[in-house]
Design a protein around this motif. Structure first.
Motif, mmCIF file in Angstrom:
data_model
loop_
_atom_site.group_PDB
_atom_site.id
_atom_site.type_symbol
_atom_site.label_atom_id
_atom_site.label_comp_id
_atom_site.label_asym_id
_atom_site.label_seq_id
_atom_site.Cartn_x
_atom_site.Cartn_y
_atom_site.Cartn_z
ATOM 1 N N ARG A 25 40.635 37.154 38.092
ATOM 2 C CA ARG A 25 40.529 35.698 38.022
ATOM 3 C C ARG A 25 39.893 35.139 39.291
ATOM 4 O O ARG A 25 39.792 33.935 39.464
ATOM 5 C CB ARG A 25 41.924 35.082 37.860
ATOM 6 N N GLU A 26 39.445 36.023 40.173
ATOM 7 C CA GLU A 26 38.799 35.599 41.414
ATOM 8 C C GLU A 26 37.449 34.963 41.089
ATOM 9 O O GLU A 26 36.700 35.466 40.261
ATOM 10 C CB GLU A 26 38.602 36.818 42.317
ATOM 11 N N HIS A 27 37.165 33.846 41.746
ATOM 12 C CA HIS A 27 35.913 33.133 41.532
ATOM 13 C C HIS A 27 35.577 32.334 42.792
ATOM 14 O O HIS A 27 36.307 32.403 43.775
ATOM 15 C CB HIS A 27 35.993 32.226 40.295
ATOM 16 N N VAL A 28 34.490 31.603 42.760
ATOM 17 C CA VAL A 28 34.046 30.832 43.924
ATOM 18 C C VAL A 28 33.847 29.382 43.505
ATOM 19 O O VAL A 28 33.318 29.103 42.423
ATOM 20 C CB VAL A 28 32.724 31.408 44.499
ATOM 21 N N TRP A 29 34.279 28.490 44.391
ATOM 22 C CA TRP A 29 33.977 27.066 44.239
ATOM 23 C C TRP A 29 32.855 26.754 45.203
ATOM 24 O O TRP A 29 32.917 27.099 46.380
ATOM 25 C CB TRP A 29 35.174 26.197 44.596
ATOM 26 N N GLU A 30 31.822 26.065 44.723
ATOM 27 C CA GLU A 30 30.708 25.654 45.576
ATOM 28 C C GLU A 30 30.600 24.137 45.525
ATOM 29 O O GLU A 30 30.655 23.534 44.447
ATOM 30 C CB GLU A 30 29.393 26.268 45.080
ATOM 31 N N VAL A 45 51.247 32.946 38.728
ATOM 32 C CA VAL A 45 50.868 32.788 37.329
ATOM 33 C C VAL A 45 50.259 34.078 36.782
ATOM 34 O O VAL A 45 50.577 34.498 35.668
ATOM 35 C CB VAL A 45 49.869 31.613 37.166
ATOM 36 N N VAL A 46 49.391 34.695 37.560
ATOM 37 C CA VAL A 46 48.725 35.941 37.156
ATOM 38 C C VAL A 46 48.945 36.967 38.263
ATOM 39 O O VAL A 46 48.575 36.736 39.418
ATOM 40 C CB VAL A 46 47.207 35.715 36.943
ATOM 41 N N ARG A 47 49.547 38.083 37.919
ATOM 42 C CA ARG A 47 49.877 39.089 38.938
ATOM 43 C C ARG A 47 48.634 39.787 39.465
ATOM 44 O O ARG A 47 47.612 39.862 38.792
ATOM 45 C CB ARG A 47 50.876 40.101 38.389
ATOM 46 N N ALA A 48 48.760 40.255 40.714
ATOM 47 C CA ALA A 48 47.710 41.084 41.318
ATOM 48 C C ALA A 48 47.658 42.391 40.540
ATOM 49 O O ALA A 48 48.672 42.821 40.008
ATOM 50 C CB ALA A 48 48.032 41.322 42.787
ATOM 51 N N PRO A 49 46.553 43.009 40.412
ATOM 52 C CA PRO A 49 45.278 42.767 41.077
ATOM 53 C C PRO A 49 44.370 41.795 40.320
ATOM 54 O O PRO A 49 43.207 41.642 40.663
ATOM 55 C CB PRO A 49 44.646 44.158 41.104
ATOM 56 N N TYR A 50 44.899 41.129 39.304
ATOM 57 C CA TYR A 50 44.062 40.225 38.511
ATOM 58 C C TYR A 50 43.950 38.838 39.143
ATOM 59 O O TYR A 50 43.169 38.016 38.693
ATOM 60 C CB TYR A 50 44.571 40.159 37.076
ATOM 61 N N SER A 51 44.761 38.599 40.173
ATOM 62 C CA SER A 51 44.619 37.398 40.992
ATOM 63 C C SER A 51 44.456 37.858 42.433
ATOM 64 O O SER A 51 44.778 38.998 42.766
ATOM 65 C CB SER A 51 45.846 36.497 40.866
ATOM 66 N N ASP A 57 44.265 28.605 44.843
ATOM 67 C CA ASP A 57 44.453 28.462 43.401
ATOM 68 C C ASP A 57 44.382 26.985 43.009
ATOM 69 O O ASP A 57 44.531 26.106 43.866
ATOM 70 C CB ASP A 57 45.743 29.138 42.938
ATOM 71 N N PRO A 58 44.125 26.685 41.743
ATOM 72 C CA PRO A 58 43.973 25.290 41.326
ATOM 73 C C PRO A 58 45.188 24.419 41.649
ATOM 74 O O PRO A 58 45.033 23.246 41.980
ATOM 75 C CB PRO A 58 43.745 25.388 39.813
#
Length: 152
Positions: A25-30, A45-51, A57-58
């Motif tokens: 769920r990793e992403h970038v805000w620009e 909300v979402v366990r590692a390694p998926y977060s 976070d939002p």
């Protein structure tokens, strides 16, 4: 009046199993000024390694936006009333609960501002409270959300 934009960039990783929810769920805000911020789903909300807990976070961003808008509005109002603020710190806390339909939401944000003034003109406790109340009612973000915003 004005428009504000943010670009959100996410790309699936090679080893993702999207159909089974095993994807990052990793992403970038620009932002238009050039800032790039690592973002992710919250590890609560979402366990590692998926977060990625290193990302914003939002939910954190939402709390920060409320606290930042309140601060900026407060500083403006204080300056207009002749108070000189030299430091403003806030350790804001957002609380997630379930709504009537059982869906989690950020139901409350508690601001905890600590403000240092300089000079001979320092607000009384009543004036300080009034500044916070006015900042709350004039803040663009607090006027845009249904989340309860309070002060500690």
């Amino acid at each position: 009046m004005s428009q504000h934009s943010a670009a959100i960039r996410w790309t699936s990783k090679e080893d993702a199993d999207f159909a089974h929810g095993r994807y990052s769920r990793e992403h970038v805000w620009e932002f238009d000024g050039g800032a790039r911020i690592l973002a992710s789903a919250s590890p609560s909300v979402v366990r590692a390694p998926y977060s990625n807990p290193a990302g914003v976070d939002p939910e954190e961003a939402f709390v920060a936006a409320i606290a930042s808008c309140h601060m900026l509005t407060f500083l403006y109002l204080a300056s207009r009333r002749g108070f000189e603020v030299v430091r403003y710190d806030d350790d804001a806390i957002g609380e997630m609960t379930n709504n009537e339909a059982g869906v989690p939401w950020v139901s409350g944000v508690t601001l905890a501002p600590r403000i240092e003034f300089r000079g001979s003109r320092v607000p009384t406790p009543a004036e300080l409270h009034a500044l916070h109340e006015q900042a709350h009612h004039e803040c663009f973000i607090s006027n845009s959300v249904k989340t309860k915003i309070s002060f500690s």
